[in-house]
Design a protein around this motif. Structure first.
Motif, PDB file in Angstrom:
ATOM      1  N   TYR A  35      -4.032   0.520 -11.018  1.00  0.00           N
ATOM      2  CA  TYR A  35      -3.586   1.098  -9.627  1.00  0.00           C
ATOM      3  C   TYR A  35      -4.655   2.684  -9.525  1.00  0.00           C
ATOM      4  O   TYR A  35      -4.803   3.325 -10.554  1.00  0.00           O
ATOM      5  N   HIS A  41      -5.085   7.240   0.563  1.00  0.00           N
ATOM      6  CA  HIS A  41      -5.178   6.314   0.236  1.00  0.00           C
ATOM      7  C   HIS A  41      -4.405   5.640  -0.518  1.00  0.00           C
ATOM      8  O   HIS A  41      -3.249   4.261  -0.745  1.00  0.00           O
ATOM      9  N   GLY A  42      -3.548   6.084  -0.689  1.00  0.00           N
ATOM     10  CA  GLY A  42      -2.076   5.865  -1.499  1.00  0.00           C
ATOM     11  C   GLY A  42      -2.617   5.429  -2.778  1.00  0.00           C
ATOM     12  O   GLY A  42      -2.848   5.951  -3.330  1.00  0.00           O
ATOM     13  N   LEU A  43      -2.234   4.491  -3.428  1.00  0.00           N
ATOM     14  CA  LEU A  43      -2.017   3.421  -4.267  1.00  0.00           C
ATOM     15  C   LEU A  43      -2.647   2.018  -4.026  1.00  0.00           C
ATOM     16  O   LEU A  43      -1.949   0.938  -3.545  1.00  0.00           O
ATOM     17  N   PHE A  90      -2.903   5.134 -12.728  1.00  0.00           N
ATOM     18  CA  PHE A  90      -1.954   5.023 -12.591  1.00  0.00           C
ATOM     19  C   PHE A  90      -1.532   3.255 -13.495  1.00  0.00           C
ATOM     20  O   PHE A  90      -2.101   2.321 -12.409  1.00  0.00           O
ATOM     21  N   SER A  98       8.434 -10.333  -6.944  1.00  0.00           N
ATOM     22  CA  SER A  98       8.326  -9.776  -6.029  1.00  0.00           C
ATOM     23  C   SER A  98       9.736  -8.788  -5.261  1.00  0.00           C
ATOM     24  O   SER A  98       9.528  -7.520  -4.995  1.00  0.00           O
ATOM     25  N   GLN A 102       8.338  -2.235  -9.330  1.00  0.00           N
ATOM     26  CA  GLN A 102       7.382  -1.547 -10.512  1.00  0.00           C
ATOM     27  C   GLN A 102       7.678  -0.184 -11.079  1.00  0.00           C
ATOM     28  O   GLN A 102       8.455   0.612 -10.386  1.00  0.00           O
ATOM     29  N   PHE A 104       5.808   3.100 -13.389  1.00  0.00           N
ATOM     30  CA  PHE A 104       4.766   4.231 -13.676  1.00  0.00           C
ATOM     31  C   PHE A 104       4.782   4.626 -14.554  1.00  0.00           C
ATOM     32  O   PHE A 104       5.859   4.895 -14.972  1.00  0.00           O
ATOM     33  N   GLY A 105       3.193   4.245 -15.015  1.00  0.00           N
ATOM     34  CA  GLY A 105       2.766   4.980 -15.896  1.00  0.00           C
ATOM     35  C   GLY A 105       3.012   6.563 -15.492  1.00  0.00           C
ATOM     36  O   GLY A 105       2.722   7.162 -14.454  1.00  0.00           O
ATOM     37  N   PRO A 106       2.390   7.834 -16.368  1.00  0.00           N
ATOM     38  CA  PRO A 106       2.357   9.119 -16.022  1.00  0.00           C
ATOM     39  C   PRO A 106       1.352   9.222 -15.060  1.00  0.00           C
ATOM     40  O   PRO A 106       0.465  10.613 -14.740  1.00  0.00           O
TER      41      PRO A 106
ATOM     42  N   TYR B  33       9.462  -7.628   1.044  1.00  0.00           N
ATOM     43  CA  TYR B  33      10.765  -6.351  -0.187  1.00  0.00           C
ATOM     44  C   TYR B  33       9.234  -5.201  -0.047  1.00  0.00           C
ATOM     45  O   TYR B  33       9.023  -5.298   0.430  1.00  0.00           O
ATOM     46  N   PHE B  35       9.814  -0.344  -0.454  1.00  0.00           N
ATOM     47  CA  PHE B  35      10.197  -0.261  -1.668  1.00  0.00           C
ATOM     48  C   PHE B  35      10.045   1.594  -1.056  1.00  0.00           C
ATOM     49  O   PHE B  35       9.104   1.616   0.110  1.00  0.00           O
ATOM     50  N   TYR B  37       8.606   5.617  -2.820  1.00  0.00           N
ATOM     51  CA  TYR B  37       8.841   6.368  -4.269  1.00  0.00           C
ATOM     52  C   TYR B  37       8.354   7.214  -3.808  1.00  0.00           C
ATOM     53  O   TYR B  37       7.754   7.752  -2.797  1.00  0.00           O
ATOM     54  N   GLN B  39       6.610  11.018  -5.178  1.00  0.00           N
ATOM     55  CA  GLN B  39       5.702  11.505  -6.437  1.00  0.00           C
ATOM     56  C   GLN B  39       5.814  12.986  -6.016  1.00  0.00           C
ATOM     57  O   GLN B  39       4.985  13.887  -5.327  1.00  0.00           O
ATOM     58  N   GLY B  43       3.536  14.672 -10.716  1.00  0.00           N
ATOM     59  CA  GLY B  43       2.799  13.434 -10.924  1.00  0.00           C
ATOM     60  C   GLY B  43       3.183  11.552 -10.752  1.00  0.00           C
ATOM     61  O   GLY B  43       2.721  11.305 -10.356  1.00  0.00           O
ATOM     62  N   LEU B  45       5.492   8.905 -10.571  1.00  0.00           N
ATOM     63  CA  LEU B  45       6.054   8.113  -9.687  1.00  0.00           C
ATOM     64  C   LEU B  45       7.425   7.200  -9.568  1.00  0.00           C
ATOM     65  O   LEU B  45       7.697   6.463 -10.627  1.00  0.00           O
ATOM     66  N   PHE B  47      10.609   5.594  -8.577  1.00  0.00           N
ATOM     67  CA  PHE B  47      11.523   4.709  -6.989  1.00  0.00           C
ATOM     68  C   PHE B  47      12.295   5.574  -6.890  1.00  0.00           C
ATOM     69  O   PHE B  47      13.574   5.697  -7.525  1.00  0.00           O
ATOM     70  N   ARG B  50      14.612  -0.204  -2.952  1.00  0.00           N
ATOM     71  CA  ARG B  50      14.494  -1.702  -2.256  1.00  0.00           C
ATOM     72  C   ARG B  50      15.272  -2.117  -1.564  1.00  0.00           C
ATOM     73  O   ARG B  50      16.239  -1.990  -1.146  1.00  0.00           O
ATOM     74  N   PHE B  91       5.600   7.586  -0.524  1.00  0.00           N
ATOM     75  CA  PHE B  91       5.234   6.011  -0.387  1.00  0.00           C
ATOM     76  C   PHE B  91       6.142   5.305  -0.510  1.00  0.00           C
ATOM     77  O   PHE B  91       6.596   5.037  -0.981  1.00  0.00           O
ATOM     78  N   SER B  95       5.657  -5.420  -1.057  1.00  0.00           N
ATOM     79  CA  SER B  95       5.734  -6.931  -1.303  1.00  0.00           C
ATOM     80  C   SER B  95       6.211  -7.921  -1.013  1.00  0.00           C
ATOM     81  O   SER B  95       7.176  -8.009   0.024  1.00  0.00           O
ATOM     82  N   LEU B 103       2.272  -4.873  -4.781  1.00  0.00           N
ATOM     83  CA  LEU B 103       2.624  -3.686  -3.941  1.00  0.00           C
ATOM     84  C   LEU B 103       1.759  -3.437  -3.268  1.00  0.00           C
ATOM     85  O   LEU B 103       0.009  -3.684  -3.659  1.00  0.00           O
ATOM     86  N   PHE B 105       0.596  -0.126  -0.814  1.00  0.00           N
ATOM     87  CA  PHE B 105       1.398   1.063  -0.482  1.00  0.00           C
ATOM     88  C   PHE B 105       0.325   1.958   1.501  1.00  0.00           C
ATOM     89  O   PHE B 105      -0.722   1.104   1.091  1.00  0.00           O
ATOM     90  N   GLY B 106       1.553   2.715   1.266  1.00  0.00           N
ATOM     91  CA  GLY B 106       1.163   2.833   2.804  1.00  0.00           C
ATOM     92  C   GLY B 106       0.046   4.328   2.261  1.00  0.00           C
ATOM     93  O   GLY B 106       0.691   4.612   0.839  1.00  0.00           O
ATOM     94  N   GLY B 108       1.418   7.955   2.224  1.00  0.00           N
ATOM     95  CA  GLY B 108       1.582   8.438   1.476  1.00  0.00           C
ATOM     96  C   GLY B 108       2.447  10.020   2.837  1.00  0.00           C
ATOM     97  O   GLY B 108       1.356   9.960   3.172  1.00  0.00           O
TER      98      GLY B 108
END
Lengths: 113, 115
Positions: A35, A41-43, A90, A98, A102, A104-106, B33, B35, B37, B39, B43, B45, B47, B50, B91, B95, B103, B105-106, B108
């Motif tokens: 992403y 825009h979010g992700l 990310f 579904s 998910q 996420f990495g850093p 689904y 979700f 998140y 942040q 930085g 993300l 979870f 759900r 966020f 899904s 996913l 996303f909005g 945020g």
């Protein structure tokens, strides 16, 4: 915490240069995602993979390519970086339905000058 | 096509106030689904929750609660007695029945909790 690492964490590059970002997981999850995050825009999904050598495009795939030669690694390549690709990238992993969240990495902060 | 809208881009509250973050979604899927998140300023993300489309029960986890209403296509998030540590971008994501379990996303909502 899910075992996801991204490298590099920060990169500054010049317009027109190739750039490769790496995502590495230790969870043996089938699905991996790239992403980009931009203000407002979010992700947004760039590409994803549903197995070794199996990849598909996301919402904003133009200018990006990916490869997955091993379950644990998912590479994102900018063939010729542009300033519009300045963003935070990310990587995420998922077990595959579904229903599954998910992880996420850093993140990698990329600046293209 | 799926879409998630978080109309509140920034919210500022004083510590101990309650705050609700709005999330409205669009999908043609009957099974989907939702979700949330978080942040934080660092930085990463994280979870939070759900919810599937067949379960409209509200959920509470400590100071956090979620209100899912299919009739209005909303999945709102309330923080009770907010704390400075709640300051983050939140966020909402969706899904549905897609090949990649992708996913959407909005944009945020940035929450600032002032002491």
């Amino acid at each position: 915490d899910a075992g996801i690492t991204q490298s590099p964490r920060h990169k500054v590059t010049e317009t027109g240069t190739p750039v490769t970002l790496r995502c590495h997981q230790t969870e043996n999850h089938r699905y991996m995602y790239w992403y980009r995050q931009d203000p407002g825009h979010g992700l947004r999904l760039i590409h994803y993979s549903y197995g070794v050598k199996d990849t598909d495009k996301g919402e904003v795939s133009d200018g990006y390519s990916v490869s997955r030669s091993k379950t644990e690694d998912f590479l994102l390549t900018l063939e010729s970086a542009t300033s519009s690709q300045t963003s935070v990238y990310f990587c995420a992993i998922s077990e595959g339905s579904s229903y599954n969240e998910q992880f996420f990495g850093p993140g990698t902060r990329l600046t293209v000058l | 096509a799926q879409k998630v809208t978080q109309a509140q881009t920034e919210i500022s509250v004083v510590e101990k106030e309650d705050v609700t973050l709005d999330c409205v979604y669009e999908t043609r899927d009957t099974t989907y689904y939702l979700f949330w998140y978080k942040q934080p300023p660092s930085g990463e993300l994280v979870f939070l929750i759900r919810r599937n489309s067949f379960d409209e029960q509200n959920e509470i986890s400590g100071r956090y609660s979620w209100n899912f209403q299919k009739s209005t296509s909303s999945f709102n998030f309330t923080i009770t007695a907010s704390q400075v540590v709640d300051s983050a971008v939140y966020f909402c994501a969706l899904s549905g029945n897609n090949a990649g379990n992708m996913l959407t996303f909005g944009g945020g909502t940035r929450l600032m909790v002032k002491p």
